[in-house]
Design an enzyme around this catalytic site. Sequence first.
Site, short mmCIF file in Angstrom:
data_model
loop_
_atom_site.label_atom_id
_atom_site.label_comp_id
_atom_site.label_asym_id
_atom_site.label_seq_id
_atom_site.Cartn_x
_atom_site.Cartn_y
_atom_site.Cartn_z
N GLY A 64 -6.17 -39.15 23.15
CA GLY A 64 -5.84 -38.08 22.49
C GLY A 64 -3.94 -37.21 23.09
O GLY A 64 -3.46 -36.81 21.99
N ARG A 86 -1.09 -39.63 28.36
CA ARG A 86 -2.26 -40.32 28.62
C ARG A 86 -1.98 -42.32 28.19
O ARG A 86 -1.51 -43.41 29.03
CB ARG A 86 -3.65 -40.08 28.26
CG ARG A 86 -4.65 -41.71 28.89
CD ARG A 86 -6.14 -41.06 28.38
NE ARG A 86 -6.34 -39.36 29.13
CZ ARG A 86 -7.48 -39.04 28.35
NH1 ARG A 86 -8.10 -39.43 27.71
NH2 ARG A 86 -7.58 -37.65 28.76
N ARG A 100 7.73 -35.14 18.04
CA ARG A 100 7.19 -33.81 17.95
C ARG A 100 6.31 -34.54 19.11
O ARG A 100 4.76 -33.74 19.75
CB ARG A 100 5.54 -34.19 16.76
CG ARG A 100 6.57 -33.78 15.58
CD ARG A 100 4.38 -33.36 14.42
NE ARG A 100 5.82 -33.53 13.15
CZ ARG A 100 5.67 -31.62 13.01
NH1 ARG A 100 4.38 -30.60 13.41
NH2 ARG A 100 5.73 -30.77 11.79
N ARG A 146 -10.33 -45.95 19.60
CA ARG A 146 -9.36 -44.43 20.19
C ARG A 146 -10.01 -44.72 22.00
O ARG A 146 -10.97 -45.37 22.08
CB ARG A 146 -10.43 -43.47 19.84
CG ARG A 146 -10.20 -41.88 20.53
CD ARG A 146 -10.90 -41.48 19.39
NE ARG A 146 -11.68 -39.66 20.22
CZ ARG A 146 -10.94 -38.76 21.15
NH1 ARG A 146 -10.54 -39.39 21.49
NH2 ARG A 146 -11.85 -37.95 21.41
N SER A 184 -12.10 -38.69 26.03
CA SER A 184 -13.12 -38.00 27.11
C SER A 184 -14.57 -37.54 25.98
O SER A 184 -13.70 -37.50 25.02
CB SER A 184 -12.43 -37.12 27.88
OG SER A 184 -11.29 -35.90 26.89
N ASP A 234 -16.51 -34.24 31.03
CA ASP A 234 -17.96 -33.41 31.23
C ASP A 234 -19.42 -33.54 30.31
O ASP A 234 -19.64 -33.81 29.61
CB ASP A 234 -17.21 -31.85 30.52
CG ASP A 234 -16.75 -31.60 29.58
OD1 ASP A 234 -17.62 -30.52 29.17
OD2 ASP A 234 -16.27 -32.66 28.89
N ARG A 242 -8.21 -36.52 34.19
CA ARG A 242 -8.15 -37.08 32.00
C ARG A 242 -7.38 -38.05 32.22
O ARG A 242 -7.40 -38.95 31.29
CB ARG A 242 -8.35 -35.75 31.81
CG ARG A 242 -10.06 -35.26 31.79
CD ARG A 242 -10.26 -34.33 30.94
NE ARG A 242 -11.27 -33.02 31.02
CZ ARG A 242 -11.97 -32.04 30.72
NH1 ARG A 242 -11.52 -32.07 29.18
NH2 ARG A 242 -12.35 -30.77 31.21
#
Length: 235
Positions: free
Chosen positions: A23, A27, A46, A90, A93, A207, A220
């Site tokens: 996402g 990363r 973007r 994908r 987290s 989490d 993360r």
Amino acid sequence: MHKETPHIKPNGAEIAETILLPGDPLRAKFIAETYLEDVVQFNEVRGMLGYTGTFKGRRISVMGTGMGTPSMSLYSWELINIFGVKNLIRIGSAGAIQDHLNLYDIVFAMGSSTDSNYGSQYNLPGQYSITASFELLEKAKKIADEKGQRVHVGNVLSSDIFYHADPTALQRWSEMGILCAEMESAGLYMNAARAGVNALCILTISDHIFRHEQTTQEERQTAFTNMMEIALELA
């Protein structure tokens, strides 16, 4: 003529048939700089950074997708239908909602339950069961086993809602055996199914929602190495 969309402008750079989709675009940058060789950046529109390089001699791309089904669905649709991507993985987290899951555990999303209305566009005469590509799932489980990495395989919740007005909603999903909650797998899996390509969602527990445990944002971004390495081996 080079292919491009309003959201992805490779300027002639290659996008591989296998792509990792975190996402967070930072990363994606971390994965490209840490694991890939001969890296070329193919997108920065973007701030949604995308890169192509080689991993153990195999071409692989990585690109951020943003948060939520609308963002994931837009980017994955274009990658599949405009740029010819065949395997979409994908890596993200998730928040655990089962007692036997702990921080940093890895989950393979075999199924993706959802509260999203994304599937309504297909006008199906019933409820569609959203599932991963068995080809990728089987291969990922084999890789995890070879690495001695324990993983959980099952159903996850792909939700449009991060701040839910109903505080009991996740408990009811938990009672149906849902392992964890994330926000992107349903749109990815439906796009892939519609186009006849492969998709798999690999998650690291960041989490535990009911125990109020969580990792930091820095962890993360960079510390979920086991998940990243399993995904890279799928190329």
